[in-house]
Write an enzyme that holds these catalytic residues in place. Structure first.
Site, PDB file in Angstrom:
ATOM      1  N   GLY A 109      38.597  41.423  42.565  1.00 32.85           N
ATOM      2  CA  GLY A 109      39.553  42.498  42.317  1.00 32.85           C
ATOM      3  C   GLY A 109      39.094  43.492  41.265  1.00 32.85           C
ATOM      4  CG  HIS A 110      41.889  46.480  39.812  1.00 31.05           C
ATOM      5  ND1 HIS A 110      42.220  46.783  38.515  1.00 31.05           N
ATOM      6  CD2 HIS A 110      42.975  45.883  40.343  1.00 31.05           C
ATOM      7  CE1 HIS A 110      43.455  46.409  38.275  1.00 31.05           C
ATOM      8  NE2 HIS A 110      43.937  45.851  39.363  1.00 31.05           N
ATOM      9  CG  ASP A 111      39.668  47.753  36.068  1.00 28.75           C
ATOM     10  OD1 ASP A 111      38.901  48.525  35.479  1.00 28.75           O
ATOM     11  OD2 ASP A 111      40.596  48.150  36.803  1.00 28.75           O
ATOM     12  CB  CYS A 150      42.630  42.805  34.773  1.00 25.51           C
ATOM     13  SG  CYS A 150      43.018  44.495  35.240  1.00 25.51           S
TER      14      CYS A 150
END
Length: 309
Positions: free
Chosen positions: A217-219, A237
């Site tokens: 997933g993102h970041d 995150c």
């Protein structure tokens, strides 16, 4: 996400059409989510529950939907819809650029790198030396790939974050303006998906090996020399420290940390941050030795009931 040039508070306010509190010439360097903000960044907040967190964060410009007292040394952008205006800024400073070729003219590809047929390489992508990119891989704009990286067929780097705000008429997406960064000597299996950051980087550390059909997933930041087995799903995150092993079908919640050299056994749900150097199993996650003892005791329940009778 840093802007190409330093902006002023007045200029940013004019782009999104809002009022501001602070010196008109106050410097604005970029914009970020709250977990990665730095001085000079804009952070947005649109719920009273998070006002204090945003106002006291490292960000020095707060895009907020209430006129509140401005902390010393900071500035405010007063908006009736910070989520919308954050998207407006992303579109302004990092707009979508359509491609007119399979490999963008602005892409930089190092010596000895092989790109197999039917790959897509987007705008401003950088790929290092001696990489092997197998067929049907899609590498979205602004992705950075180091040297000696292998990516197997069908993998996608840089899709949007799964990040939405519920509205009365549906869901609004928070537009992703971040990147994917793959460091040297990484191996990525077939049909993997690695989302770009909303404003920062999704990073895969040097020497990490990822099996087929893994989602990141993102970041999320994955450390060096990690092993991640098939069908693992890592939320946004997440911080995975160096030399972590995640076996097949592990799932995580967002915003947690998995400590260095932790081993997470197959089909575990990592529902909280866990320390490094230990083995874990089960949902909710526990140290594997304790969890396996519990399962052994559960098997004894029929025997115990018969004795009680």
């Amino acid at each position: 996400m840093k802007f190409p040039q330093i902006q002023t508070l007045e200029k940013i306010a004019s782009i999104i059409g809002c009022d501001y509190i602070g010196d008109a010439t106050f410097s604005v360097h970029g914009m970020n989510e709250i977990h990665v903000v730095e001085p000079g960044d804009i952070v947005f907040v649109d719920h009273p529950k998070y006002y204090d967190k945003a106002l006291q964060s490292a960000a020095t410009i707060i895009l907020i939907n209430k006129n509140v007292e401005c902390p010393k040394g900071k500035a405010l952008l007063i908006s009736d819809d910070p989520f919308r205006d954050f998207n407006t800024l992303t579109n302004h400073f990092r707009p979508f650029q359509a491609s007119n070729s399979a490999i963008s003219e602005s892409a930089k590809i190092g010596n000895g790198t092989i790109i197999q047929p039917n790959c897509f390489i987007g705008n401003n992508v950088v790929i290092g030396k001696n990489c092997l990119i197998h067929s049907n891989v899609s590498i979205y704009d602004n992705t950075i790939i180091g040297d000696n990286v292998m990516i197997h067929a069908g993998t996608i780097l840089g899709a949007d974050a799964f990040y939405y705000k519920k509205r009365p008429d549906g869901f609004d997406q928070l537009i992703s303006g971040g990147r994917v960064v793959i460091e040297n000597n990484v191996g990525i299996g077939a049909l993997c998906t690695i989302d770009k950051g909303v404003t920062g980087d999704t990073t895969i550390g040097e020497g990490t090996k990822i099996d087929n059909q893994v989602h990141v997933g993102h970041d999320t930041i994955i450390g060096k020399k990690c092993l991640i087995a098939s069908q693992t799903g890592i939320a946004g995150c997440v911080i995975i420290e160096d030399e972590v092993t995640l076996w097949g079908q592990v799932g995580t919640t967002s915003g947690i940390t998995i400590g260095a050299k932790a081993v997470v056994m197959g089909q575990t749900g990592v529902t909280k941050s866990i320390e490094g150097g230990k083995s874990y199993f089960g949902t909710p996650v526990e140290e594997s030795r304790e969890k396996l003892k519990q399962l052994a005791n559960i098997k004894r329940i029929p025997e115990i009931l018969n004795k009680l009778k």
